[in-house]
Design an enzyme around this catalytic site. Structure first.
Site, short mmCIF file in Angstrom:
data_model
loop_
_atom_site.label_atom_id
_atom_site.label_comp_id
_atom_site.label_asym_id
_atom_site.label_seq_id
_atom_site.Cartn_x
_atom_site.Cartn_y
_atom_site.Cartn_z
N ASP A 1 0.78 -1.16 -0.04
CA ASP A 1 0.16 0.01 -0.01
C ASP A 1 0.91 1.17 -0.01
OD1 ASP A 1 -3.06 -0.57 0.23
OD2 ASP A 1 -2.07 -1.97 1.50
N ASN B 1 1.47 -6.06 -2.04
CA ASN B 1 0.17 -5.63 -1.89
C ASN B 1 -0.56 -4.48 -2.30
OD1 ASN B 1 -2.55 -6.16 -0.80
ND2 ASN B 1 -2.08 -4.43 0.68
N GLU B 2 -1.16 -4.50 -3.59
CA GLU B 2 -1.94 -3.53 -3.85
C GLU B 2 -1.00 -2.07 -4.42
OE1 GLU B 2 -6.29 -3.71 -1.46
OE2 GLU B 2 -4.43 -2.60 -0.52
N VAL B 3 0.11 -2.41 -4.68
CA VAL B 3 0.98 -1.58 -5.10
C VAL B 3 0.75 -1.12 -6.65
CG1 VAL B 3 3.57 -0.68 -5.24
CG2 VAL B 3 2.58 -2.38 -3.65
#
Length: 961
Positions: free
Chosen positions: A479, A516-518
Site C-alpha cells: 500500500d 500488496n496493492e502497489v
C-alpha cells in the site's frame, strides 16, 4: 518436530557446539539508563517491560496510546557471555559463528567489546564469524544488541538528500499512512507495525527470534546431546546455514507449463560454511516410504570458508508415477513424504556416513502449481462463452480449480509471543469452514516454515502442508510506492532470496507476489501526477524486473506476479506487465471490492465481474466476550464509548492523532449497515444492547460476504470464468474493529460460520436484482466431476407456517451452476396473497460428493429484515451430554439464531449429524436444531464451562430482552 528434523547418529557423528543465547542472563535498558530490567531472548522490549511491571498489557484499554513512549526510546539488550566462554574451548583452527534468525530491526551488535555489525532488516537471518573477538577481548565480556527506535530511524532516513518524496493528492495517495507516517517505506520491517486500519501501532523492537553461537572445530567434538533440538544444522566443521528443496517437473519453469508425465526433479541446495575444505563431498537423497535412494550425488568441492555462504546443489530425478501427488484437502489427499538428505563431506573414509556427515529429514510433497495468465483462445471464447481477455487462476497438478479462502495477517503485534497452538487453531478453522487457500498478506511477516527452521517459533507452511491448505505468499511491500535506493536494494535482495529458498520445500506454496496493492497505486500516480511516469518507471524496475528476477532465480516450482491485485501480463517471457494496455470489454488480471455504502451491500450490479477476487470485506465489532478481555470500566461497554471508538482505526488517522479522528466514519458505516438491514438494537439492558450491536455488525458482515462469495462462485460457469474468492480477512491481531472472521482469542465470528456454508462444495443461493425485480436461484458446484442432487424451495411466514414447497432435481457440470428457479416481478415470485414483509424463502440442496451426502441451505427475504414482521421465536435451549444443545422455536421463526459460548472458552459448534460447523441459522418451529460445542483444550482458560453460561440470541433480541 516441524518439517525439518535434525537427525543425529550419536555413535558415529561429530557435531558442532551449539549454544542457545536464550540461556544467557539478559538485561534491557533504555537510552538514558533510567530503566534497567531483566530481559529475555527471543523477545521484544514491550514484552519485557510488561513482564517487569513497567507497563501494563499493551493490548489493554488505551495502552496503544499511553505506551507510545516505548516506541520513541532506544533499547539495549545486554548479556554476560561467561556461561558461554566457560564452556568454550579455544582452538586456533576453530571458528565460532554468531547467528541471529530475526532482529527487529535497526541494531548495532557488539561482541566482547568489538563491533560486529549494524543491521537494518527484520526479515533476514544474519550469521557472523566472531572467532577473533573471542581471542582478543578488550576486557569486556558482553554481547550487546543496541536497538534504535524504528520510528525515528525512518524519519531520519527521509532527511537524506537521496530520499525521494512520495506525494499524496486528492487523486492518489502514493504513500498510505496509517498511524506513524512516512517512515515504513524506508525500513524493512513489518508494515503494519506502524499502524493499519484493522490493528494497533506498537512499532516493536527486539531480538524476536532465537539466536545461537555455533562453534566449528577440526577436533570433531562429540556431544550430540547438546545439539539434539537446536535450530542450526551443523557437524563439527560444517554449518548448513540454509537448505533449500525445490521439487518440479523436468523442463518446468514459471513461463513453461509443466509436462504432467515428465519426471520429477528434486533440487537440493545447501548454503555452507566450513572450516575445512573437502574435495569430493556427496549428497545422498532417499524417500523411505517409496523405498527410493539416490546414488551419491556430487555437488562439487567445499572450500574452507566460514566468513560467507558457499552454495552447492544437486538434482535427483524420479519417475512421475512413483510418488502420490499432494492436493489441497478439498480436492484430494495432501500426501507428504519424508525426504532424507545426507551430506557426507568425506565419503570413502571409513564408515558411511562419515563422522562429519549431516543428515536432515525434510517433510515435503509432490505437486505442480500454475498461475494461468495467458489469453483465452478463440475456440474457448466461442464454445464456452468466455468473455475475451486473459486467464487468471491457478491449476493444481494440471487441473484448474476454484480457490476458496481468506487473507492472513500477523497473529499478534509481538511476534515472539505468538502461540503455536493459536496458529494451528486458526488454520484448522480455515479447513473446517471449507477453505483451500490462504493469502499471506504482503504487509505483515514472512510466515515461518515451522518452529525450528530459521527460528520460526511456530509452524505455518508446514501446517498448511499437513492440513492441505494452499498458501499464496507475498514479499513485504504494501500500500505505498517504494524507493529503489541502493542501500535498500542491497538489503532486500538477501531478504527475498533467503525467504524464497526457505519456503521452496512446501507443496502448499502457490506463488510469490511482489507486494500488496502497489500496482493500482502506481497506475493512479501515472495517470494523475505530472511526473507519474517517474514512479511508473521505478515500479517497473522494482516489481517487474528486480524482484521477479530474484524470485525466479531461486525457484522453478512456483510463479511470480508483481502484485496481489494486478491487471496481469502482456508477456510471461520476457515478463512484461499489462497495466492499462487492453481492449475495452475484455477481462484482465484479478480484482478486489471494498464498498462501505451499506445500501449497496446486496446490490449485485455493484459486484465486480472478474476472473479472481483476491480481497473483499466489510468490518465488524468483536464480540462482547472479546471486549471483556480489554475494557476496564463499565462505561466502556457501549458501541460509541471513547475506548471502543479508539480501537476503530478505519479510516486511519494518517498521523499520531488520538483518539482516531476518523473513527466516527467507520462506526457510522457499521451503524448504517445494522439500521438498514436489521431491527436497531435497543433494550433496557445496556450490556445486552451493546452485545446485540456487536453481534449485529458481525451478522451484516457475514451476510454481505456470503452474498459476494456466492456471486463470484456463480461466475465460474459464466463468461468471467471466476475461479477464486479470498475474503479479507481470516484472523485478528487484537480485540478491536476489524474485517476478521476469527477473533483474537480464537472465537469464531458469524462470518466464520457463514464461510462454512458458502464454501461447501455444493451450494444454493438466490440472486435478486431489485431494479427489475428478478430472482434467479442457482445450485453451484466446485467439483471436478458432474454433481447430481435435489433442491427444495419452501416459502414460510414468520410464524413458521409452511406456505408452499417445490422440489427440483439438478445436474451440475464441472465448476458450474444449475438453474433451479427464475422469476420476474414480486407478484409472480411471492406466494399468492402474501405481503412482502410477512414471508421468506428457505432454499435447501442435497447432493452426493465423493460418496458423501452434502447439504446446504440459504435464505431469501424479499425485504430488509429491519421492516419484516418478525414474531417472537420464544427459543428454548436444552443442554445434553458432552455440551450438546437442542434449540427449539416455540413461537415464531428464530431469525439468525446464534449460540454463544462463555468467556474463557474457545471452540466452535457443529451439527453432530453432519460433522459440519453450525451456528447462525433460521430456527423454524417444529424443526429443532441440535449442536455440540467442540472446545479447543489448548486455548481455553476454562475447560469445563457451565452449560447454563451458554447464551442464545437472535434478531428478536435486538429489541427484546
Amino acid at each position: 518436530m516441524g518439517s525439518v528434523l535434525w537427525t543425529l547418529l550419536a555413535s558415529t557423528l561429530a557435531v558442532a557446539h551449539v549454544f542457545d543465547l536464550s540461556e544467557l542472563q539478559w538485561t534491557l535498558k533504555n537510552q538514558n539508563g533510567s530503566i534497567v530490567i531483566p530481559g529475555s531472548l527471543p523477545s521484544q522490549a514491550h514484552l519485557d517491560l510488561f513482564e517487569a511491571g513497567i507497563i501494563d498489557d499493551p493490548l489493554l484499554g488505551i495502552n496503544e496510546f499511553t505506551e507510545r513512549w516505548v516506541i520513541n526510546d532506544n533499547w539495549t539488550y545486554t548479556a554476560d557471555l561467561t556461561p558461554f566462554t566457560q564452556t568454550y574451548q579455544s582452538n586456533t583452527s576453530g571458528k565460532t559463528l554468531l547467528i541471529f534468525y530475526g532482529i527487529d530491526t535497526i541494531a548495532n551488535i557488539t561482541f566482547a567489546g568489538h563491533p560486529v555489525a549494524w543491521v537494518n532488516n527484520q526479515f533476514r537471518r544474519y550469521t557472523y564469524d566472531i572467532s577473533d573477538y573471542l581471542s582478543s577481548s578488550p576486557g569486556e565480556n558482553n554481547l550487546t544488541i543496541a536497538l534504535e527506535s524504528a520510528w525515528y530511524y525512518g524519519l531520519n532516513v527521509t532527511m537524506r538528500p537521496d530520499a525521494e518524496y512520495f506525494p499524496n493528492t486528492p487523486m492518489v495517495s502514493t504513500s498510505d499512512n496509517y498511524e506513524y507516517p512516512n517512515a515504513r517505506v524506508w525500513i524493512r520491517k513489518i508494515n503494519d507495525d506502524f499502524g493499519w486500519d484493522w490493528g494497533p501501532a506498537f512499532v516493536p523492537s527486539g531480538v524476536y527470534k532465537p539466536a545461537y553461537l555455533v562453534t566449528l572445530s577440526e577436533s570433531e567434538l562429540r556431544d550430540p546431546a547438546s545439539n539434539a533440538t537446536s535450530c542450526p544444522v551443523a557437524s563439527s566443521s560444517i554449518l548448513l546455514d540454509e537448505t533449500s528443496l525445490d521439487i518440479y517437473k523436468y523442463g518446468q519453469n514459471p513461463s513453461v507449463a509443466p509436462d504432467q508425465s515428465a519426471d520429477w526433479i528434486i533440487n537440493v541446495t545447501f548454503a555452507i560454511r566450513s572450516i575445512k575444505s573437502f574435495e569430493k563431498p556427496t549428497i545422498t537423497l532417499s524417500i523411505p516410504e517409496l523405498n527410493l535412494t539416490s546414488e551419491p550425488l556430487n555437488p562439487g568441492p567445499i572450500p574452507a570458508n566460514a566468513n560467507e555462504n558457499i552454495y552447492l546443489c544437486v538434482n535427483w530425478s524420479i519417475p512421475d508415477n512413483t510418488p502420490e501427488r499432494w492436493y489441497p484437502i478439498d480436492l484430494g489427499n495432501p500426501k507428504l513424504y519424508n525426504l532424507t538428505v545426507t551430506l557426507d563431506p568425506s565419503p570413502g573414509q571409513g564408515d558411511w556416513p562419515s563422522a562429519e556427515s549431516i543428515t536432515q529429514t525434510i517433510t515435503t510433497g509432490f505437486r505442480t502449481i500454475q498461475l494461468l495468465q495467458t489469453p483465452y483462445s478463440e475456440e474457448e471464447i466461442i464454445s464456452r462463452g468466455i468473455t475475451p481477455g486473459d486467464r487468471w487462476h491457478f491449476a493444481i497438478n494440471g487441473k484448474a480449480f476454484y480457490s476458496k479462502g481468506t487473507n492472513i495477517i500477523p497473529f499478534d503485534p509481538f511476534y515472539s509471543r505468538i502461540k503455536p497452538e493459536a496458529v494451528r487453531w486458526v488454520l484448522e478453522s480455515a479447513v473446517k469452514s471449507g477453505q483451500n487457500m490462504l493469502r499471506i498478506w504482503g504487509g505483515g511477516i514472512y510466515q515461518p516454515s515451522d518452529a525450528a527452521t530459521d527460528g520460526g517459533l511456530y509452524s505455518f507452511y508446514s501446517l498448511c502442508d499437513e492440513l492441505g491448505i494452499l498458501a499464496w505468499s507475498e514479499l513485504i511491500f504494501s500500500d505505498s510506492l517504494f524507493p529503489i535506493n541502493d542501500f535498500l536494494l542491497e538489503s532486500i535482495e538477501p531478504e527475498v532470496r533467503q525467504n524464497v529458498r526457505r519456503v521452496n520445500r512446501h507443496p502448499s506454496n502457490v506463488q510469490w507476489a511482489g507486494g500488496n496493492e502497489v500496482e493500482g497505486i502506481v497506475m493512479a500516480a501515472n495517470a494523475s501526477l505530472a511526473n507519474g511516469t517517474h514512479y511508473l518507471d521505478e515500479f517497473v524496475y522494482m516489481f517487474q524486473d528486480y524482484l521477479h528476477d530474484i524470485v525466479l532465480s531461486e525457484t522453478n516450482s512456483v510463479p511470480y506476479t508483481d502484485c496481489s491485485t494486478t491487471r496481469g501480463v502482456l508477456s510471461l517471457d520476457p515478463y512484461v506487465l499489462r497495466f492499462a494496455n487492453g481492449t475495452p470489454g475484455y477481462i484482465y488480471g484479478n480484482t478486489e471490492r471494498y464498498n462501505y455504502n451499506a445500501s449497496e451491500a446486496f446490490d449485485l450490479t455493484t459486484y465486480p465481474v472478474g476472473r479472481f477476487v483476491n480481497e473483499f470485506g466489510f468490518h465488524s465489532m468483536p464480540s462482547f466476550y472479546s471486549w471483556k478481555e480489554v475494557l476496564e470500566n463499565p462505561e466502556d461497554y457501549a458501541f460509541n464509548s471513547s475506548v471502543v471508538m479508539s480501537r476503530d482505526h478505519h479510516p486511519s488517522a494518517g498521523n499520531l492523532s488520538w483518539p482516531n479522528p476518523n473513527a466516527p466514519q467507520g462506526q457510522y458505516q457499521m451503524t448504517a449497515a445494522v439500521e438498514l438491514w436489521f431491527p436497531t438494537p435497543g433494550t433496557s439492558d445496556s450490556n445486552q444492547t451493546f452485545a446485540q450491536w456487536c453481534w449485529s455488525t458481525q451478522l451484516f458482515q457475514s451476510m454481505n460476504m456470503v452474498a459476494e462469495i456466492a456471486w463470484y462462485r456463480r461466475g465460474a460457469g459464466l463468461g468471467e470464468n471466476n475461479l477464486g474468492s479470498l475474503v479479507w480477512q481470516l484472523n485478528d491481531i487484537w480485540q478491536g474493529v476489524s474485517w476478521s472472521a476469527i477473533e483474537y482469542s480464537g472465537r469464531w465470528k458469524v462470518l466464520q460460520y457463514g464461510l462454512a456454508t458458502v464454501y461447501s462444495p455444493v451450494i444454493i443461493n438466490p440472486f435478486w436484482f431489485a431494479g427489475n425485480e428478478s430472482l434467479t436461484i442457482l445450485a453451484t458446484s466446485d467439483r471436478w466431476e458432474t454433481v447430481d442432487g435435489t433442491a427444495q424451495l419452501t416459502w414460510y411466514d414468520w410464524s413458521g407456517n409452511t406456505i408452499s414447497s417445490t422440489t427440483t432435481p439438478f445436474s451440475i457440470p464441472t465448476l458450474n451452476n444449475s438453474l433451479i428457479y427464475e422469476g420476474t416481478g414480486l407478484d409472480a415470485i411471492l406466494p399468492h396473497g402474501h405481503n412482502v414483509k410477512d414471508v421468506w424463502l428457505l432454499m435447501n440442496v442435497t447432493a452426493t460428493v465423493d460418496n458423501k451426502l452434502v447439504t446446504s441451505e440459504s435464505y431469501f427475504t424479499p425485504v430488509s429484515l429491519a421492516y419484516s414482521n418478525l414474531v417472537d421465536p420464544q427459543i428454548t435451549v436444552i443442554a445434553g451430554e458432552n455440551y450438546t444443545f437442542t434449540l427449539s422455536a416455540k413461537g415464531g421463526v428464530g431469525v439468525w439464531t446464534w449460540l454463544d459460548h462463555p468467556s474463557g472458552t474457545v471452540g466452535y459448534f457443529l451439527d453432530p449429524m453432519t460433522g459440519l460447523p453450525s451456528n447462525g441459522y433460521y430456527l423454524i418451529p417444529g424443526i429443532d436444531r441440535t449442536v455440540q460445542f467442540i472446545s479447543s483444550v489448548e486455548l481455553a482458560t476454562i475447560q469445563s464451562p457451565d452449560p447454563a453460561d451458554f447464551v442464545v440470541r437472535s434478531l428478536w433480541n435486538n429489541t427484546h430482552i
